[in-house]
Scaffold this motif. Structure first.
Motif, PDB file in Angstrom:
ATOM      1  N   LYS A  20       0.814  -1.210   0.000  1.00  0.00           N
ATOM      2  CA  LYS A  20       0.000   0.000   0.000  1.00  0.00           C
ATOM      3  C   LYS A  20       0.854   1.269   0.000  1.00  0.00           C
ATOM      4  CE  LYS A  20      -3.656  -2.439   2.481  1.00  0.00           C
ATOM      5  NZ  LYS A  20      -4.361  -2.620   3.754  1.00  0.00           N
ATOM      6  N   GLU A  21       2.138   1.128   0.354  1.00  0.00           N
ATOM      7  CA  GLU A  21       3.018   2.287   0.429  1.00  0.00           C
ATOM      8  C   GLU A  21       3.909   2.430  -0.798  1.00  0.00           C
ATOM      9  OE1 GLU A  21       5.298   1.625   3.900  1.00  0.00           O
ATOM     10  OE2 GLU A  21       3.630   1.822   5.309  1.00  0.00           O
ATOM     11  N   ARG A  22       4.324   1.298  -1.395  1.00  0.00           N
ATOM     12  CA  ARG A  22       5.337   1.333  -2.439  1.00  0.00           C
ATOM     13  C   ARG A  22       4.826   0.684  -3.723  1.00  0.00           C
ATOM     14  NH1 ARG A  22      10.749  -0.195   1.090  1.00  0.00           N
ATOM     15  NH2 ARG A  22      10.206   1.053   2.925  1.00  0.00           N
ATOM     16  N   GLY A  23       5.655   0.773  -4.755  1.00  0.00           N
ATOM     17  CA  GLY A  23       5.249   0.217  -6.039  1.00  0.00           C
ATOM     18  C   GLY A  23       5.421  -1.286  -6.115  1.00  0.00           C
ATOM     19  N   ILE A  24       6.633  -1.775  -5.836  1.00  0.00           N
ATOM     20  CA  ILE A  24       6.936  -3.201  -5.933  1.00  0.00           C
ATOM     21  C   ILE A  24       7.345  -3.718  -4.553  1.00  0.00           C
ATOM     22  CG2 ILE A  24       8.456  -4.934  -6.957  1.00  0.00           C
ATOM     23  CD1 ILE A  24       8.726  -3.231  -9.393  1.00  0.00           C
ATOM     24  N   VAL A  25       6.767  -4.847  -4.158  1.00  0.00           N
ATOM     25  CA  VAL A  25       7.122  -5.494  -2.901  1.00  0.00           C
ATOM     26  C   VAL A  25       7.850  -6.790  -3.230  1.00  0.00           C
ATOM     27  CG1 VAL A  25       6.284  -6.397  -0.711  1.00  0.00           C
ATOM     28  CG2 VAL A  25       5.057  -4.544  -1.838  1.00  0.00           C
ATOM     29  N   VAL A  26       9.026  -6.986  -2.650  1.00  0.00           N
ATOM     30  CA  VAL A  26       9.840  -8.168  -2.921  1.00  0.00           C
ATOM     31  C   VAL A  26       9.903  -9.037  -1.666  1.00  0.00           C
ATOM     32  CG1 VAL A  26      12.146  -9.003  -3.490  1.00  0.00           C
ATOM     33  CG2 VAL A  26      11.222  -7.015  -4.676  1.00  0.00           C
ATOM     34  N   VAL A  27       9.552 -10.311  -1.834  1.00  0.00           N
ATOM     35  CA  VAL A  27       9.670 -11.299  -0.761  1.00  0.00           C
ATOM     36  C   VAL A  27      10.805 -12.234  -1.156  1.00  0.00           C
ATOM     37  CG1 VAL A  27       8.490 -13.021   0.637  1.00  0.00           C
ATOM     38  CG2 VAL A  27       7.187 -11.151  -0.388  1.00  0.00           C
ATOM     39  N   GLN A  28      11.862 -12.244  -0.357  1.00  0.00           N
ATOM     40  CA  GLN A  28      13.072 -12.987  -0.713  1.00  0.00           C
ATOM     41  C   GLN A  28      13.382 -14.025   0.355  1.00  0.00           C
ATOM     42  OE1 GLN A  28      16.590 -10.594  -0.917  1.00  0.00           O
ATOM     43  NE2 GLN A  28      17.812 -12.148  -1.948  1.00  0.00           N
ATOM     44  N   GLY A  29      13.866 -15.191  -0.096  1.00  0.00           N
ATOM     45  CA  GLY A  29      14.257 -16.231   0.839  1.00  0.00           C
ATOM     46  C   GLY A  29      14.853 -17.411   0.112  1.00  0.00           C
ATOM     47  N   ALA A  30      15.605 -18.240   0.842  1.00  0.00           N
ATOM     48  CA  ALA A  30      16.180 -19.443   0.235  1.00  0.00           C
ATOM     49  C   ALA A  30      15.069 -20.412  -0.145  1.00  0.00           C
ATOM     50  CB  ALA A  30      17.151 -20.097   1.216  1.00  0.00           C
ATOM     51  N   MET A  31      15.391 -21.358  -1.013  1.00  0.00           N
ATOM     52  CA  MET A  31      14.404 -22.355  -1.424  1.00  0.00           C
ATOM     53  C   MET A  31      13.931 -23.142  -0.209  1.00  0.00           C
ATOM     54  SD  MET A  31      15.983 -23.815  -4.989  1.00  0.00           S
ATOM     55  CE  MET A  31      14.489 -24.632  -5.470  1.00  0.00           C
ATOM     56  N   GLY A  32      12.630 -23.320  -0.153  1.00  0.00           N
ATOM     57  CA  GLY A  32      12.059 -24.073   0.950  1.00  0.00           C
ATOM     58  C   GLY A  32      11.657 -23.225   2.133  1.00  0.00           C
ATOM     59  N   MET A  33      11.865 -21.894   2.072  1.00  0.00           N
ATOM     60  CA  MET A  33      11.530 -21.018   3.195  1.00  0.00           C
ATOM     61  C   MET A  33      10.099 -20.488   3.127  1.00  0.00           C
ATOM     62  SD  MET A  33      13.883 -20.956   5.390  1.00  0.00           S
ATOM     63  CE  MET A  33      15.534 -21.649   5.485  1.00  0.00           C
ATOM     64  N   GLY A  34       9.392 -20.761   2.049  1.00  0.00           N
ATOM     65  CA  GLY A  34       7.985 -20.375   1.986  1.00  0.00           C
ATOM     66  C   GLY A  34       7.728 -19.010   1.389  1.00  0.00           C
ATOM     67  N   THR A  35       8.612 -18.541   0.484  1.00  0.00           N
ATOM     68  CA  THR A  35       8.397 -17.225  -0.123  1.00  0.00           C
ATOM     69  C   THR A  35       7.096 -17.192  -0.921  1.00  0.00           C
ATOM     70  OG1 THR A  35       9.801 -17.912  -1.977  1.00  0.00           O
ATOM     71  CG2 THR A  35      10.838 -16.638  -0.232  1.00  0.00           C
ATOM     72  N   SER A  36       6.831 -18.238  -1.689  1.00  0.00           N
ATOM     73  CA  SER A  36       5.602 -18.277  -2.494  1.00  0.00           C
ATOM     74  C   SER A  36       4.367 -18.278  -1.606  1.00  0.00           C
ATOM     75  CB  SER A  36       5.602 -19.516  -3.394  1.00  0.00           C
ATOM     76  OG  SER A  36       6.686 -19.492  -4.294  1.00  0.00           O
ATOM     77  N   SER A  37       4.413 -19.041  -0.517  1.00  0.00           N
ATOM     78  CA  SER A  37       3.248 -19.130   0.373  1.00  0.00           C
ATOM     79  C   SER A  37       2.941 -17.789   1.021  1.00  0.00           C
ATOM     80  CB  SER A  37       3.496 -20.188   1.453  1.00  0.00           C
ATOM     81  OG  SER A  37       3.730 -21.458   0.872  1.00  0.00           O
ATOM     82  N   VAL A  38       3.975 -17.088   1.492  1.00  0.00           N
ATOM     83  CA  VAL A  38       3.775 -15.779   2.117  1.00  0.00           C
ATOM     84  C   VAL A  38       3.216 -14.777   1.109  1.00  0.00           C
ATOM     85  CG1 VAL A  38       4.990 -13.801   3.125  1.00  0.00           C
ATOM     86  CG2 VAL A  38       5.507 -16.117   3.903  1.00  0.00           C
ATOM     87  N   ALA A  39       3.798 -14.734  -0.091  1.00  0.00           N
ATOM     88  CA  ALA A  39       3.335 -13.788  -1.104  1.00  0.00           C
ATOM     89  C   ALA A  39       1.899 -14.092  -1.534  1.00  0.00           C
ATOM     90  CB  ALA A  39       4.271 -13.828  -2.313  1.00  0.00           C
ATOM     91  N   THR A  40       1.575 -15.380  -1.671  1.00  0.00           N
ATOM     92  CA  THR A  40       0.221 -15.752  -2.083  1.00  0.00           C
ATOM     93  C   THR A  40      -0.812 -15.364  -1.032  1.00  0.00           C
ATOM     94  OG1 THR A  40       1.075 -17.600  -3.389  1.00  0.00           O
ATOM     95  CG2 THR A  40      -1.243 -17.681  -2.779  1.00  0.00           C
TER      96      THR A  40
END
Length: 759
Positions: free
Chosen positions: A117-137
């Motif tokens: 809500k504050e910025r244009g692009i939000v990046v969720v970063q993490g090693a494989m298996g850390m759940g980046t896709s789940s958090v973003a979804t």
């Protein structure tokens, strides 16, 4: 008791009465229907009598005349307001399901929502298996639960060792936003289209499984009225203005809660200390915790402490391998064989039917289910399966067996059958959906460095399907890539017929790009495979004519090649004969241009008129063959013929129709050529507006190939209209003519080169 509103009660009663009336409708019979119809007619007659008594004759006449007009206008107005939105042409992936009960990531999910809500692009970063896709979804679902405002692109490609290119990523994102992926030649070309597609829509675009920032560096930094969420591993450096939400290992308490969910409270209560030690051994990775939890759930007799004792003296890498090997050891033979085959494939993921083809069985659902229960594979993108790999050092088990070649052959033949079937259904929605997911996988199959014996014809069928699909999407670079891969595979398998087809396909694509020199090289390779001219396939004669026409003014040789092409065609090949006539017309127009430049106007006009007649015949054949591409090309050349004959109204009409047909077939290069022609026609009018011409050329220039006559002509016009950037356009125009450097060139190329050099 649940309280039901009066509105719901009324709706229920009305639907009940409607069902009862429908059930008793047959009881009315013909007599009942006639009685009802007669009653309506009597009432209509009485109403007309009353109206004629009340209204004067002159007003009745006005009503009689005006009522049909008003009724027609109202009908048109209502239908236009209710017009359904056009179906999406470019198939996109459905948004992932909402993930409930995500453990230990509440703070990160909240961070994503706040930053979106504050910025244009939000990046969720993490090693494989850390759940980046789940958090973003999950965060995206919280930002908008309206499926119409969710857009999802999975950027993880089928190649295990190489990330998708930025251009491929940009094309995938454009398809997600219902934009033609073939409309761009560089990733940066997609930036404006993303802004246009998202601005003010309140949509959320989720880009999942991003490998490097360079894949998405072309994204706009901010889109007003929309959000962009990016999730991935990012092996390269992020820009300084990007502050990623970093996902680290799960906290010990969250990890224990996640493991306890799989093994049950009873076992946790029995040995709580061992539970914590197991979570520590998994390094806080949710993927590894789930994997060990599923294995323990399948082995209720194994004490937690005994597993801890086995892991105590192992290194980190060996600890993770140990759990993985425990899972593999318990697999049944079919599931174990499938896992080994999947892990050794050059492609990272396949669908369930392809997995069955690998095994040579009708269905692999049970084996896939067994692997998924142990966390060894994951189902991604609907019915696709991928080996889970959080740590690259993990070993899948035993080395590949000699049966792998047979399994690979079965897989290639499976993909060939699928490509045949779905290519025949294009441009249908189901076929688009299949190719949109599988096209990269098919390219990887074609480019496999060691093709299995006796797969050349199957690989050719895969390439044919990709050619149909990529032509539909106007993705010429991918067309060339597929043709190159097929040529290499055919050369390795020593199949000259398939190799000749692949070389000819590269020749045709390079001619479309305006590169006759390289096209000639591929033509020569194909010709060497078939020494006798009489044995050439029809396509070889057509490409020969096109190359001769593009590389010079050898009209006799071109005419001879077109005659041989016509003789090689079957009588019922309407599309082929339409192409032949289009090339004949192009030859006549080229001859006319040569005579026109030598001052022989009457002869030139006769050739233009002949070309016009030939093109009308070609257009009729293309229409009967239902070939919109050939029809568009015929209309484009008709516009040229009419322009040379001074029939400007007809030329504009032909250009308009050609643009429409090119747009329907998503041929952006063809449409761009028409825009350049329109600009040229406008420039010849004394009262033309320069800004209108510049607008047409600015729209055409990014859609044209980097080389070719149309590209050079567009830069010539822009150089004359934009004095400030004349030098830049002059250099770009001369670069567009570089394929003719050092070889024979047509007169129009020489004249263009001279005009550009004189700027």
């Amino acid at each position: 008791m649940t309280d039901i509103s009066r509105k719901d009660r009324l709706r229920f009663r009305l639907s009940q009465l409607s069902r009862q009336a429908g059930a008793h409708l047959p009881e009315l019979g013909l007599g009942g229907l006639l009685t009802a119809g007669g009653t309506v007619l009597l009432l209509q007659e009485k109403l007309i009598e009353r109206v004629t008594e009340w209204l004067p004759v002159w007003l009745l006449v006005i009503l009689i005349v005006s009522l049909p007009v008003v009724a027609g206008w109202l009908t048109h107005f209502v239908r236009s307001r209710r017009k359904a939105p056009p179906p999406t042409i470019f198939q996109r992936l459905p948004f992932p399901d909402r993930i409930d009960g995500l453990v230990g990531r509440d703070a990160e999910v909240q961070q994503v929502k706040e930053r979106a809500k504050e910025r244009g692009i939000v990046v969720v970063q993490g090693a494989m298996g850390m759940g980046t896709s789940s958090v973003a979804t999950l965060a995206t679902w919280d930002l908008t639960a309206d499926a119409r405002k969710q857009r999802y692109a999975d950027l993880r490609g089928p190649d295990r060792d190489h990330a998708e290119t930025p251009l491929s990523v940009a094309q995938r994102v454009l398809r997600t936003l219902d934009r033609p992926p073939g409309a761009i030649q560089e990733p940066e070309d997609a930036t404006a289209q993303v802004i246009d597609a998202l601005t003010g829509t309140d949509r959320v675009l989720l880009l999942d499984n991003v490998s490097t920032w360079s894949q998405i560096a072309w994204l706009p930094p901010r889109v007003p009225g929309a959000h962009i969420v990016v999730a991935g591993t990012f092996t390269d450096e992020l820009p300084q203005h990007i502050e990623p939400i970093q996902l680290g290992p799960l906290a010990p308490g969250a990890g224990q809660s996640l493991l306890a969910r799989h093994i049950g409270d009873e076992r946790v209560t029995r040995d709580p200390k061992a539970l914590g030690l197991l979570v520590d051994a998994c390094l806080g990775s949710p993927l590894e915790i789930v994997r060990i939890g599923r294995w323990l759930a399948r082995n209720p007799g194994v004490a937690l402490q005994s597993l801890v004792d086995d892991l105590r003296n192992l290194s980190v890498v060996k600890t993770l391998d140990f759990v993985l090997n425990l899972s593999i050891r318990q697999l049944r033979p079919t599931a174990k064989q499938l896992f080994v085959l999947l892990a050794s494939l050059p492609i990272a993921e396949v669908d369930h039917r392809a997995a069955a083809a690998l095994l040579g069985v009708p269905s692999a659902a049970d084996a896939i289910g067994e692997l998924a229960d142990l966390g060894l594979v994951e189902n991604v993108r609907m019915t696709r399966v991928r080996v889970t790999g959080a740590f690259p050092s993990g070993t899948p088990g035993p080395p590949p067996s000699p049966k792998d070649a047979a399994a690979w052959r079965r897989l290639v033949e499976h993909f060939a059958d699928e490509a045949d079937s779905f290519a025949a259904l294009l441009p249908g929605e189901e076929a688009r959906a299949w190719f949109a997911i599988e096209d990269r996988v098919l390219l990887e199959v074609l480019a496999h460095g060691s093709p299995a014996p006796k797969t050349a014809r199957a690989l050719a069928r895969i390439a044919d399907g990709l050619e149909t699909w990529f032509r539909l999407e106007q993705r010429h670079e991918d067309r060339l890539r597929a043709a190159e891969a097929l040529a290499e595979a055919a050369r390795a398998l020593r199949d000259e017929h398939v190799q000749a087809t692949a070389e000819l396909r590269q020749c045709a694509i390079l001619l479309t790009w305006g590169d006759p020199t390289t096209a000639r090289q591929h033509f020569n390779r194909a010709a060497r495979l078939r020494v006798r001219v009489e044995s050439w396939p029809a396509e070889l004669h057509l490409e020969h004519a096109a190359i001769l026409l593009a590389a010079g003014d050898e009209f006799t040789a071109v005419e001879s090649a077109l005659v041989r092409y016509g003789q090689a065609l079957s009588g019922g090949d309407l599309a082929g004969h339409s192409l032949r006539l289009i090339n004949v017309a192009a030859l006549l127009l080229r001859k006319g241009q040569t005579l026109d430049g030598d001052g022989r106007d009457p002869e030139a006009r006769r050739l233009y008129a002949d070309a016009r007649a030939v093109l009308f015949e070609s257009l009729d054949l293309a229409t009967r063959a239902d070939d919109d591409g050939a029809a568009a090309h015929a209309q484009e050349l008709l516009a040229l013929a009419h322009h040379y004959l001074g029939l400007r109204f007809d030329a504009r009409s032909n250009l308009k129709e050609a643009e429409r047909l090119y747009a329907e077939t998503a041929d952006e290069i063809g449409r761009a050529r028409c825009l350049v022609q329109r600009a040229g026609v406008l420039l010849e009018e004394p009262d033309h507006r320069p800004e209108e011409v510049v607008a047409l050329l600015a729209e055409a220039e990014p859609r044209l190939p980097p080389t070719g006559v149309s590209t050079a002509l567009a830069h010539l016009h822009l150089a004359r209209l934009r004095a400030g950037s004349a030098a830049e356009h002059r250099d770009a125009g001369l670069a567009a003519l570089s394929p003719w450097d050092g070889i024979a060139e047509p007169r129009q190329v020489r004249e263009l080169r001279t005009s550009l050099s004189e700027l």
